[in-house]
Design an enzyme around this catalytic site. Structure first.
Site, PDB file in Angstrom:
ATOM      1  N   GLY A  14      -1.540  -6.610  -8.703  1.00 36.37           N
ATOM      2  CA  GLY A  14      -0.739  -5.783  -7.669  1.00 36.37           C
ATOM      3  C   GLY A  14      -0.371  -6.755  -6.610  1.00 36.37           C
ATOM      4  O   GLY A  14      -0.643  -7.750  -6.621  1.00 36.37           O
ATOM      5  N   PRO A  15       0.516  -6.177  -5.875  1.00 31.55           N
ATOM      6  CA  PRO A  15       1.153  -6.985  -4.743  1.00 31.55           C
ATOM      7  C   PRO A  15      -0.220  -7.464  -3.850  1.00 31.55           C
ATOM      8  O   PRO A  15      -1.166  -6.786  -3.852  1.00 31.55           O
ATOM      9  CB  PRO A  15       2.102  -6.126  -4.004  1.00 31.55           C
ATOM     10  CG  PRO A  15       1.889  -4.637  -4.659  1.00 31.55           C
ATOM     11  CD  PRO A  15       1.140  -4.708  -5.827  1.00 31.55           C
ATOM     12  N   PRO A  16       0.189  -8.173  -2.684  1.00 36.41           N
ATOM     13  CA  PRO A  16      -0.741  -8.692  -1.756  1.00 36.41           C
ATOM     14  C   PRO A  16      -1.195  -7.535  -0.836  1.00 36.41           C
ATOM     15  O   PRO A  16      -0.600  -6.685  -0.435  1.00 36.41           O
ATOM     16  CB  PRO A  16      -0.237  -9.850  -1.027  1.00 36.41           C
ATOM     17  CG  PRO A  16       1.101 -10.268  -1.903  1.00 36.41           C
ATOM     18  CD  PRO A  16       1.431  -9.083  -2.757  1.00 36.41           C
ATOM     19  N   GLY A  17      -2.553  -7.837  -0.565  1.00 36.21           N
ATOM     20  CA  GLY A  17      -3.061  -6.766   0.521  1.00 36.21           C
ATOM     21  C   GLY A  17      -3.379  -5.357   0.231  1.00 36.21           C
ATOM     22  O   GLY A  17      -3.481  -4.327   0.936  1.00 36.21           O
ATOM     23  N   SER A  19      18.331  -5.015 -13.646  1.00 37.55           N
ATOM     24  CA  SER A  19      18.540  -3.669 -12.846  1.00 37.55           C
ATOM     25  C   SER A  19      19.445  -3.572 -11.649  1.00 37.55           C
ATOM     26  O   SER A  19      19.366  -2.488 -11.246  1.00 37.55           O
ATOM     27  CB  SER A  19      16.984  -3.575 -12.435  1.00 37.55           C
ATOM     28  OG  SER A  19      16.620  -4.539 -11.501  1.00 37.55           O
ATOM     29  N   LYS A  59       9.747  -0.239  -6.170  1.00 37.03           N
ATOM     30  CA  LYS A  59      11.045  -0.102  -5.680  1.00 37.03           C
ATOM     31  C   LYS A  59      11.008   1.328  -4.730  1.00 37.03           C
ATOM     32  O   LYS A  59      11.563   1.299  -3.739  1.00 37.03           O
ATOM     33  CB  LYS A  59      12.104   0.186  -6.787  1.00 37.03           C
ATOM     34  CG  LYS A  59      12.276  -1.246  -7.469  1.00 37.03           C
ATOM     35  CD  LYS A  59      13.040  -1.039  -8.806  1.00 37.03           C
ATOM     36  CE  LYS A  59      13.371  -2.338  -9.496  1.00 37.03           C
ATOM     37  NZ  LYS A  59      14.075  -2.039 -10.727  1.00 37.03           N
TER      38      LYS A  59
HETATM   39  N1  LIG Z   1      -7.277   1.596  -0.139  1.00 35.62           N
HETATM   40  C1  LIG Z   1      -7.720   0.680   0.956  1.00 35.62           C
HETATM   41  N2  LIG Z   1      -8.868   1.380   1.843  1.00 35.62           N
HETATM   42  C2  LIG Z   1      -9.074   0.453   2.618  1.00 35.62           C
HETATM   43  N3  LIG Z   1      -8.889  -0.654   3.067  1.00 35.62           N
HETATM   44  C3  LIG Z   1      -7.941  -1.258   2.183  1.00 35.62           C
HETATM   45  C4  LIG Z   1      -7.562  -0.613   0.863  1.00 35.62           C
HETATM   46  N4  LIG Z   1      -6.563  -1.582   0.392  1.00 35.62           N
HETATM   47  C5  LIG Z   1      -6.534  -2.614   1.149  1.00 35.62           C
HETATM   48  N5  LIG Z   1      -7.289  -2.514   2.196  1.00 35.62           N
HETATM   49  C6  LIG Z   1      -7.772  -3.507   3.271  1.00 35.62           C
HETATM   50  O1  LIG Z   1      -6.757  -4.431   3.443  1.00 35.62           O
HETATM   51  C7  LIG Z   1      -7.056  -5.790   3.476  1.00 35.62           C
HETATM   52  C8  LIG Z   1      -6.443  -6.610   2.414  1.00 35.62           C
HETATM   53  O2  LIG Z   1      -6.956  -6.576   1.112  1.00 35.62           O
HETATM   54  P1  LIG Z   1      -7.307  -7.575   0.077  1.00 35.62           P
HETATM   55  O3  LIG Z   1      -7.595  -8.799   0.896  1.00 35.62           O
HETATM   56  O4  LIG Z   1      -8.395  -6.929  -0.838  1.00 35.62           O
HETATM   57  O5  LIG Z   1      -5.766  -7.720  -0.595  1.00 35.62           O
HETATM   58  P2  LIG Z   1      -5.611  -8.362  -2.037  1.00 35.62           P
HETATM   59  O6  LIG Z   1      -5.081  -7.366  -2.770  1.00 35.62           O
HETATM   60  O7  LIG Z   1      -6.821  -9.257  -2.531  1.00 35.62           O
HETATM   61  O8  LIG Z   1      -4.574  -9.337  -1.653  1.00 35.62           O
HETATM   62  P3  LIG Z   1      -4.119 -10.717  -2.321  1.00 35.62           P
HETATM   63  O9  LIG Z   1      -3.428 -10.580  -3.693  1.00 35.62           O
HETATM   64  O10 LIG Z   1      -3.259 -11.286  -1.188  1.00 35.62           O
HETATM   65  O11 LIG Z   1      -5.100 -11.530  -2.332  1.00 35.62           O
HETATM   66  C9  LIG Z   1      -8.818  -5.654   3.235  1.00 35.62           C
HETATM   67  O12 LIG Z   1      -9.144  -6.012   4.540  1.00 35.62           O
HETATM   68  C10 LIG Z   1      -9.100  -4.405   2.735  1.00 35.62           C
HETATM   69  O13 LIG Z   1      -9.930  -3.949   3.067  1.00 35.62           O
END
Ligand SMILES: Nc1ncnc2c1ncn2[C@@H]1O[C@H](COP(=O)(O)OP(=O)(O)OP(=O)(O)O)[C@@H](O)[C@H]1O
Ligand SMILES: [Mg+2]
Length: 811
Positions: free
Chosen positions: A370-373, A706, A749
């Site tokens: 999935g995408p970052p964050g 696309s 998208k």
């Molecule tokens: N569904 C959610 N509920 C609560 N907090 C969330 C949720 N999704 C993300 N967060 C919060 O967002 C922040 C970033 O998430 P995380 O570091 O796990 O991202 P990641 O998917 O590992 O990104 P990357 O690919 O950049 O490593 C964290 O503090 C996480 O707790």
């Protein structure tokens, strides 16, 4: 040693005792022994001059002086190398040995001091004066005598080289002077020490000296037998080498000589024992430890081995945590940490359920894509905490070298274990949740393919004996719970992907972000910045409600989501919330504020500055010739503008913006289609114009089919001068005959479109069922126009107004 000797040639052995001494006597040097008065001394005589001396003595009065040599190495010591005090001896017996040497037995009598040497050839002859004992009876003397007698008796009992008969002789000797001589003659101590005993004429002082020596000897003898017993109890291990080492150490300990190296080795051994190595590893460790003890500390290898052993000792060979597979508990932990993502949580719980039912099953590997964050890492952490396991993460992004994963062989300078072993050490247990980030960004070059190393790590068939190049012992990774994360699947080597259970996470809608912010991010940031209820007291609510030090209003969060972040996940949002919390915390700390702070839309701008992201679709599409497309990227979706401009020419097409081949073909197809539009295109337009299609925005990878309908729309908009609707974005592949084919990544998208402030999407009809993937609130807000042909696209995308005025337009 007193040995009773029968007389030589019928002469009594006592013949030379206390005989009248001549002025000078031949000198027989003793190489590493000292003669004492009143003892019998067997001697082997080998040197030519000494044999001559003995021969001459036997021919005469049989007398000579025996003097110890200061230098046992000297072959034929001269006067300078001999001590100045010796003992007169009378040869009692002589025997010639076939090898040409001579054995003699000498009865030793008076102590003498040597004066000038009167001859040095054929043997040494020196002047002598008698040096008798000085004996002053005293109780100390008597005490010393008894002490010496007793100590020596004990030594005899312990020492194998002393004959038992000595015991009797010593017990029966009353004369302290003779006693001292007898014992001194029998002891195996250094020549200098013996010589000192000989030279000491004062009997009391001599006994004092002797008793010191005996005390020391006794201690050594006792240590020896102590070692003997110590060692015997350890002997069962049957290790000769070990035995000798123990002995050496015991001796050094007694002497207070345990040096640094030994101490180091002992410390390493302790650490290794604590680590409780498995059999095959402990054999290796033992071998290296033995090498370590042998090597001089200055040698380079010494440090290398120490480093190696420390690594061995630091790994959690037999430390593991107990799994908690209670699903209710797991559910609670996942809910505590994450908003919604029900489907993901369900998948995780299913996974744990399988583990619970079949603990023996080789666990498959989970991959979060999935995408970052969007919470991949934090989900991993939650899983670990739900299961009661340690959590550790490592990144393989950008790793191009196998040895980063597997370590360098120890022969390299500065070699270290690879990242897997390091993570295992940091985890401190052998069954942690190990997160491997960015598995989609691993590279490969001439130094070996890291993917093949990863394959070995992740393959349940192989990972029970993973071999790190540095440690070079098999390591069991089969209890590790691996979770990999990636932004996209395409770049993961298929062999790796094959072994993984893929769980997809997607970006969040605006509403989801607001919800996550309210329930999770704000409370967490408040807590972190000391703005939680604990700090301000009175309040009890979290998340920005009554009583807290800070309250975020909904419009404030909305504006932060829209104007200050543009992301699929919530990482930047959390950062911005954190930044506001810090600023407010500072206001409290500096006492410029005492009551709670309400964050409104205006406050956000006051604290964070002007919004960073402006909705630009309206501005960009205000001119004809610009269409808004949608792209899927590994960091989530994004909007993409396609610009078409015309200039005088003859119908050529140029396309720029670093686009890939597939996209170029799409552009050509779009152009062909628009060329053949009937009625819409002024006649001869393509005879008079060239077209330039440009796709700006450097960061987005621009390839794939696309964008086909977006290009057609941009070109058509330019040619017909009808602007594209600014509330609309589109995605779809195009065929030459004007059909629209389906595309992938619709959800991302759509999320990107929402972020860009768009509320109308033109999508291929065959993507209709994908709309269900889009979260409800967004699905409701967004208007979808399903199309089968480019005609329909143009109808939906281009503004009508212009069409009506078209006939008036110049060509
Ligand atoms: N569904 C959610 N509920 C609560 N907090 C969330 C949720 N999704 C993300 N967060 C919060 O967002 C922040 C970033 O998430 P995380 O570091 O796990 O991202 P990641 O998917 O590992 O990104 P990357 O690919 O950049 O490593 C964290 O503090 C996480 O707790
Ligand atoms: Mg992460």
């Amino acid at each position: 040693m007193t040995i009773h000797v029968p007389s030589v040639d019928g002469e009594p052995a006592e013949a030379g005792r206390r005989a009248q001494l001549p002025d000078a006597l031949p000198v027989l040097p003793l190489r590493d022994s000292v003669a004492f008065p009143d003892t019998m001394m067997p001697l082997a005589v080998g040197q030519e001059r000494s044999i001559k001396l003995v021969d001459d003595a036997l021919a005469g009065n049989r007398m000579m002086v025996m003097v110890a040599s200061r230098d046992p190495e000297a072959e034929e010591p001269g006067p300078d190398q001999l001590y100045g005090v010796g003992v007169v001896g009378v040869v009692a017996r002589m025997m010639k040995v076939p090898d040409g040497t001579v054995r003699i037995l000498v009865q030793c009598s008076q102590r003498v001091e040597l004066g000038d040497y009167v001859a040095t050839a054929p043997y040494l002859v020196a002047r002598i004066t008698e040096a008798p004992d000085v004996l002053v009876p005293s109780s100390e003397l008597e005490g010393l005598r008894r002490n010496v007698q007793a100590t020596f008796s004990r030594i005899i009992e312990e020492l194998p080289y002393l004959p038992e008969e000595l015991l009797l002789a010593v017990a029966n000797l009353e004369d302290p002077a003779e006693l001292a001589h007898l014992i001194a003659g029998a002891l195996r101590v250094k020549t200098e020490e013996k010589q000192r005993l000989l030279e000491e004429r004062d009997v009391t002082r001599r006994l004092r000296l002797l008793s010191e020596i005996l005390a020391r000897e006794l201690e050594l003898v006792e240590i020896g037998s102590k070692i003997q017993t110590q060692v015997q109890s350890e002997m069962e291990r049957g290790q000769r080498e070990y035995f000798l080492r123990q002995q050496l150490r015991a001796i050094q300990e007694e002497l207070g000589e345990v040096d640094e190296q030994q101490a180091e080795a002992a410390e390493l051994r302790r650490q290794l024992e604590e680590a409780n190595l498995p059999e095959h590893v402990s054999t290796v460790a033992e071998r290296e430890l033995a090498r370590f003890e042998r090597l001089p500390p200055q040698s380079a290898e010494h440090g290398v081995i120490r480093g190696y052993l420390e690594w061995l000792a630091s790994l959690p060979w037999s430390r593991s945590t107990e799994d908690n597979l209670d699903l209710k508990h797991a559910r609670a932990v996942l809910d505590r940490d994450h908003y919604d993502i029900e489907r993901v949580k369900d998948r995780i719980l299913e996974f744990l359920a399988v583990r619970k039912l079949n603990p023996e099953a080789r666990s498959s590997i989970v991959l979060f894509v999935g995408p970052p964050g969007v919470g991949k890492t934090s989900l991993g952490r939650s899983i670990a905490s739900a299961m009661g396991r340690e959590f550790e993460r490592m990144s393989v992004g950008g790793v191009r070298d196998e040895s980063e994963i597997r370590g360098h062989r120890r022969t390299y300078i500065g070699a270290m274990p690879g990242t897997i072993v390091r993570a295992l050490r940091d985890a401190g247990s052998n069954n942690p949740v190990l997160m491997i980030d960015e598995i989609d960004k691993m590279g490969a070059d001439f130094r070996g393919d890291p993917a093949s190393a990863m394959l070995e790590v992740l393959d349940p068939e192989q990972n029970s004996s993973f071999r790190d190049h540095y440690l070079d012992v098999p390591i069991d990774l089969s209890n590790v719970f691996f979770i990999c994360t990636a932004n996209q699947i395409d770049t993961i080597p298929p062999a790796l992907l094959d072994r993984m259970e893929v769980i997809e996470l997607s970006g969040y809608t605006h509403e989801e972000k607001r919800e996550i912010a309210t329930r999770y991010l704000v409370p967490r940031q408040m807590e972190r910045n000391g703005l939680g209820r604990s700090k301000i007291g009175r309040g009890q609510a979290a998340g920005g409600s009554r009583g807290a030090a800070i309250v975020f209003t909904k419009p404030a969060l909305d504006s932060m989501i829209e104007g200050y972040t543009r992301e699929a996940g919530v990482r930047s949002l959390e950062r911005e919330i954190g930044s506001i919390c810090r600023k407010v915390a500072r206001e409290f700390a500096e006492a410029t504020r005492r009551s709670k702070r309400t964050i409104r839309r205006e406050t956000v701008e006051e604290l964070l500055g002007k919004p960073r992201f402006q909705p630009e679709v309206k501005r960009r599409t205000s001119e004809p010739g610009v269409a808004t497309g949608l792209a899927w990227t590994p960091v989530g979706g994004d909007v993409l503008f396609v610009e078409a401009i015309a200039y005088p020419g003859d119908g050529k097409l140029q396309i720029t913006g670093q686009v890939g081949d597939v996209m170029k073909e799409s552009a050509a197809a779009a152009l062909s289609y628009v060329r053949n539009l009937n009625g819409e295109v002024p006649p001869d337009w393509f005879k008079e114009h060239d077209l330039h299609v440009h796709v700006p925005a450097g960061a987005i990878p621009k390839d794939g089919p696309s964008a086909g309908i977006t290009m057609a729309t941009a070109i058509a908009s330019r040619v017909t001068e009808r602007p594209v609707r600014s509330d609309t974005a589109m995605t779809g592949e195009i065929t030459l005959s004007g059909m629209v084919l389906p595309i992938g990544g619709l959800k991302e998208k759509a999320l990107a479109a929402q972020r860009a402030g768009i509320n109308r999407l033109i999508i291929p009809r065959r993507n209709e069922r994908d709309i269900d993937d889009i979260p409800e609130p967004l699905r409701k807000k967004m208007k979808f126009t399903l199309v089968d042909s480019v005609d329909e696209v143009l109808d939906a995308a281009l503004q009508k107004r212009a069409r009506r005025s078209r006939p008036a337009q110049p060509g």
